[in-house]
Design a protein around this motif. Structure first.
Motif, PDB file in Angstrom:
ATOM      1  N   ALA A  63     -13.905  19.990 -11.535  1.00  0.00           N
ATOM      2  CA  ALA A  63     -12.993  18.929 -11.951  1.00  0.00           C
ATOM      3  C   ALA A  63     -12.159  18.473 -10.764  1.00  0.00           C
ATOM      4  CB  ALA A  63     -12.081  19.417 -13.080  1.00  0.00           C
ATOM      5  N   THR A  64     -11.557  17.299 -10.908  1.00  0.00           N
ATOM      6  CA  THR A  64     -10.599  16.798  -9.926  1.00  0.00           C
ATOM      7  C   THR A  64      -9.514  16.028 -10.659  1.00  0.00           C
ATOM      8  OG1 THR A  64     -10.318  15.528  -7.870  1.00  0.00           O
ATOM      9  CG2 THR A  64     -11.860  14.640  -9.485  1.00  0.00           C
ATOM     10  N   VAL A  65      -8.325  16.017 -10.081  1.00  0.00           N
ATOM     11  CA  VAL A  65      -7.232  15.165 -10.553  1.00  0.00           C
ATOM     12  C   VAL A  65      -7.118  14.053  -9.520  1.00  0.00           C
ATOM     13  CG1 VAL A  65      -4.835  15.063 -11.306  1.00  0.00           C
ATOM     14  CG2 VAL A  65      -6.114  17.196 -11.545  1.00  0.00           C
ATOM     15  N   PRO A  66      -7.908  12.998  -9.686  1.00  0.00           N
ATOM     16  CA  PRO A  66      -8.052  12.018  -8.612  1.00  0.00           C
ATOM     17  C   PRO A  66      -6.899  11.025  -8.559  1.00  0.00           C
ATOM     18  CG  PRO A  66      -9.378  11.352 -10.464  1.00  0.00           C
ATOM     19  CD  PRO A  66      -8.742  12.668 -10.846  1.00  0.00           C
ATOM     20  N   GLU A  67      -6.559  10.618  -7.353  1.00  0.00           N
ATOM     21  CA  GLU A  67      -5.710   9.456  -7.191  1.00  0.00           C
ATOM     22  C   GLU A  67      -6.585   8.213  -7.403  1.00  0.00           C
ATOM     23  OE1 GLU A  67      -2.219   9.370  -6.011  1.00  0.00           O
ATOM     24  OE2 GLU A  67      -2.408  11.433  -6.692  1.00  0.00           O
ATOM     25  N   PRO A  68      -6.052   7.158  -8.008  1.00  0.00           N
ATOM     26  CA  PRO A  68      -6.794   5.901  -8.092  1.00  0.00           C
ATOM     27  C   PRO A  68      -6.684   5.180  -6.740  1.00  0.00           C
ATOM     28  CG  PRO A  68      -4.670   5.654  -9.161  1.00  0.00           C
ATOM     29  CD  PRO A  68      -4.756   7.091  -8.707  1.00  0.00           C
ATOM     30  N   LEU A  69      -7.464   5.642  -5.764  1.00  0.00           N
ATOM     31  CA  LEU A  69      -7.233   5.281  -4.370  1.00  0.00           C
ATOM     32  C   LEU A  69      -7.306   3.775  -4.127  1.00  0.00           C
ATOM     33  CD1 LEU A  69      -9.338   8.139  -2.719  1.00  0.00           C
ATOM     34  CD2 LEU A  69      -6.854   8.080  -3.057  1.00  0.00           C
ATOM     35  N   THR A  70      -8.329   3.121  -4.674  1.00  0.00           N
ATOM     36  CA  THR A  70      -8.442   1.683  -4.462  1.00  0.00           C
ATOM     37  C   THR A  70      -7.282   0.946  -5.115  1.00  0.00           C
ATOM     38  OG1 THR A  70     -10.855   1.875  -4.388  1.00  0.00           O
ATOM     39  CG2 THR A  70      -9.955  -0.323  -4.728  1.00  0.00           C
ATOM     40  N   GLU A  71      -6.952   1.339  -6.329  1.00  0.00           N
ATOM     41  CA  GLU A  71      -5.815   0.712  -7.020  1.00  0.00           C
ATOM     42  C   GLU A  71      -4.530   0.898  -6.229  1.00  0.00           C
ATOM     43  OE1 GLU A  71      -2.205   0.606  -8.966  1.00  0.00           O
ATOM     44  OE2 GLU A  71      -3.167   2.576  -8.878  1.00  0.00           O
ATOM     45  N   GLN A  72      -4.340   2.066  -5.646  1.00  0.00           N
ATOM     46  CA  GLN A  72      -3.123   2.288  -4.870  1.00  0.00           C
ATOM     47  C   GLN A  72      -3.090   1.422  -3.612  1.00  0.00           C
ATOM     48  OE1 GLN A  72      -3.360   6.586  -4.587  1.00  0.00           O
ATOM     49  NE2 GLN A  72      -1.891   6.844  -6.258  1.00  0.00           N
ATOM     50  N   GLY A  73      -4.266   1.148  -3.030  1.00  0.00           N
ATOM     51  CA  GLY A  73      -4.313   0.206  -1.918  1.00  0.00           C
ATOM     52  C   GLY A  73      -3.872  -1.181  -2.343  1.00  0.00           C
ATOM     53  N   TRP A  74      -4.323  -1.613  -3.515  1.00  0.00           N
ATOM     54  CA  TRP A  74      -3.883  -2.903  -4.044  1.00  0.00           C
ATOM     55  C   TRP A  74      -2.376  -2.886  -4.320  1.00  0.00           C
ATOM     56  CZ3 TRP A  74      -6.630  -7.385  -6.173  1.00  0.00           C
ATOM     57  CH2 TRP A  74      -7.964  -7.443  -5.782  1.00  0.00           C
ATOM     58  N   GLN A  75      -1.882  -1.775  -4.848  1.00  0.00           N
ATOM     59  CA  GLN A  75      -0.440  -1.705  -5.119  1.00  0.00           C
ATOM     60  C   GLN A  75       0.362  -1.811  -3.833  1.00  0.00           C
ATOM     61  OE1 GLN A  75       1.022   1.733  -7.282  1.00  0.00           O
ATOM     62  NE2 GLN A  75       3.150   1.049  -7.089  1.00  0.00           N
ATOM     63  N   ILE A  76      -0.120  -1.180  -2.753  1.00  0.00           N
ATOM     64  CA  ILE A  76       0.587  -1.266  -1.470  1.00  0.00           C
ATOM     65  C   ILE A  76       0.712  -2.722  -1.030  1.00  0.00           C
ATOM     66  CG2 ILE A  76       0.318  -0.796   1.007  1.00  0.00           C
ATOM     67  CD1 ILE A  76      -0.759   1.988   0.192  1.00  0.00           C
ATOM     68  N   VAL A  77      -0.365  -3.485  -1.146  1.00  0.00           N
ATOM     69  CA  VAL A  77      -0.316  -4.907  -0.771  1.00  0.00           C
ATOM     70  C   VAL A  77       0.666  -5.653  -1.668  1.00  0.00           C
ATOM     71  CG1 VAL A  77      -1.676  -7.038  -0.688  1.00  0.00           C
ATOM     72  CG2 VAL A  77      -2.603  -4.916   0.272  1.00  0.00           C
ATOM     73  N   ASP A  78       0.641  -5.360  -2.970  1.00  0.00           N
ATOM     74  CA  ASP A  78       1.581  -6.018  -3.880  1.00  0.00           C
ATOM     75  C   ASP A  78       3.026  -5.664  -3.550  1.00  0.00           C
ATOM     76  OD1 ASP A  78       2.102  -7.553  -6.438  1.00  0.00           O
ATOM     77  OD2 ASP A  78       3.018  -5.628  -6.951  1.00  0.00           O
ATOM     78  N   GLU A  79       3.280  -4.401  -3.192  1.00  0.00           N
ATOM     79  CA  GLU A  79       4.651  -4.006  -2.841  1.00  0.00           C
ATOM     80  C   GLU A  79       5.103  -4.714  -1.565  1.00  0.00           C
ATOM     81  OE1 GLU A  79       6.322  -2.554  -4.994  1.00  0.00           O
ATOM     82  OE2 GLU A  79       5.009  -1.222  -6.154  1.00  0.00           O
ATOM     83  N   PHE A  80       4.215  -4.849  -0.578  1.00  0.00           N
ATOM     84  CA  PHE A  80       4.578  -5.619   0.616  1.00  0.00           C
ATOM     85  C   PHE A  80       4.897  -7.065   0.249  1.00  0.00           C
ATOM     86  CE2 PHE A  80       2.415  -2.507   3.592  1.00  0.00           C
ATOM     87  CZ  PHE A  80       3.548  -2.236   4.339  1.00  0.00           C
ATOM     88  N   ASN A  81       4.109  -7.650  -0.654  1.00  0.00           N
ATOM     89  CA  ASN A  81       4.359  -9.035  -1.059  1.00  0.00           C
ATOM     90  C   ASN A  81       5.736  -9.170  -1.692  1.00  0.00           C
ATOM     91  OD1 ASN A  81       3.189 -11.756  -1.221  1.00  0.00           O
ATOM     92  ND2 ASN A  81       3.314 -11.457  -3.442  1.00  0.00           N
ATOM     93  N   ARG A  82       6.154  -8.147  -2.433  1.00  0.00           N
ATOM     94  CA  ARG A  82       7.494  -8.150  -3.012  1.00  0.00           C
ATOM     95  C   ARG A  82       8.552  -8.017  -1.920  1.00  0.00           C
ATOM     96  NH1 ARG A  82       7.020  -7.130  -8.744  1.00  0.00           N
ATOM     97  NH2 ARG A  82       4.779  -6.913  -9.199  1.00  0.00           N
TER      98      ARG A  82
END
Length: 383
Positions: A321-340
């Protein structure tokens, strides 16, 4: 660099062998002291075991709707982001970088990636180089900003916003160090659920090894939280805590696993690692010892859920098993946070929910990629 297209340049930063040791604890292993007689048969209190099983079952669901932001500023044009990676050999760091590049292509920005090569000296040099490029924003990709405090102060003086990924323990904005936001799932939830999976899967009776990298405060804190949660069940015994720095994992992990097998033999039933990559390196030693891939020790990664982890899980080869980070989604969130940040608006405050992937619920995927976020961010940005 051409505007409106995401481009990648990995700059290799070399450091001396002495600098590579600076600030790191190399390969300390902590056992539990007294001779181990095997997993206790005391089990768990009924309420503890029931809670663990319910939490695991909830985290294994795959059909949760998007619960992130649905409103925010339109896309700010013509920006350049530099992603400073602790090491691109860390699949989580590399996976988020790919998500940033994907999202930047959509919003119309440029991206440059600089690899710190996994050493304090290399990371300091990489962040210094990033500041010298005078970008619109810089990502602190998987390293402790306190190790680069001088460069962080320089970025602040230059009014370059910083966004972290696994840079500090808590998600959201940080005042010290100064980060517009830190993108991560809740480390407490990840740690708790990975330990709860061991408790639930073993029915409250297990002998556990924890693999960690104490040179990274985020990882050190995560492993301690894992051990704290395991301790809520008297029948789950911590056999050893193996401190193996991530850059050393390929060399060190097989050696340590062989030693653990000799030391604990059949007493070692489960493992939790702060990053899935430890199990990629553990597999050869387990195979050489004649252990079946679908037998004990049953292994769960408390991050990051890279493709090789999913392949091991789906193939039932030395990871369950793994407790995965949603890595691609978090990359998108980083871009959205910069836009903010560029729009002089506050951070979104979004924290992705924690998920557990197994061979039963992964559906053959090679990452955890929740649905809905791409369209949500496109709508926000007007792209």
């Amino acid at each position: 660099m051409k505007r409106g297209a995401a481009t990648v340049l990995a700059a290799v930063m070399l450091a001396t062998a002495g600098a590579a040791l600076d600030g790191c604890q190399r390969g300390l292993s902590t056992g539990t002291g007294a001779p181990v007689a095997g997993p206790s048969r005391a089990g768990c209190p009924a309420a503890t075991l029931a809670r663990a099983k319910a939490d695991v079952q909830r985290a294994e669901q795959v059909d949760a709707p998007w619960n992130g932001p649905t409103s925010g500023p339109r896309a700010v044009p013509d920006r350049t982001i530099v992603y400073v990676a602790q090491t691109m050999t860390n699949p989580g760091v590399a996976g988020v970088a790919r998500g940033v590049i994907e999202a930047a292509t959509v919003i119309g920005w440029s991206v440059r990636v600089i690899d710190g090569q996994g050493t304090p000296a290399g990371t300091q040099a990489a962040l210094g180089q990033a500041i010298g490029l005078a970008p619109s924003g810089i990502v602190i990709g998987g390293f402790d900003p306190d190790l680069t405090s001088q460069q962080v102060a320089q970025a602040d003086a230059a009014r370059i916003p910083l966004i972290g990924w696994h840079a500090v323990a808590a998600p959201g904005p940080s005042r010290s160090p100064l980060l517009f936001s830190n993108i991560t799932t809740s480390v407490g939830d990840v740690a708790r659920l990975s330990a709860d999976w061991v408790i639930a899967e073993s029915d409250g009776n297990a002998g556990v090894v924890v693999f960690t990298d104490d040179s990274i405060p985020f990882a050190k804190n995560k492993s301690q939280l894992i051990k704290d949660e395991l301790a809520t069940c008297p029948g789950v015994r911590l056999l050893a805590s193996e401190n193996i720095p991530i850059p050393d994992a390929t060399v060190r992990t097989p050696q340590e696993v062989s030693a653990l097998l000799a030391r604990f033999q059949g007493q070692w039933t489960h493992s939790v690692a702060i990053n899935d990559l430890y199990f990629a390196d553990a597999a050869p030693a387990l195979r050489a010892a004649g252990r079946p891939g679908d037998a004990a020790p049953y292994n769960i990664g408390a991050g990051d859920g890279d493709p090789s982890a999913f392949q091991r899980i789906d193939g039932r080869q030395f990871q369950a098993a793994t407790v995965p980070e949603p890595l691609t989604e978090q990359g998108w969130q980083i871009v959205d946070e910069f836009n903010r940040a560029f729009s002089h608006q506050p951070a979104s405050g979004y924290v992705a929910p924690v998920h557990i992937s197994t061979a039963v619920n992964s559906g053959g995927a090679t990452s955890w990629d929740p649905s809905g976020y791409r369209q949500a961010y496109r709508t926000i940005w007007g792209r």
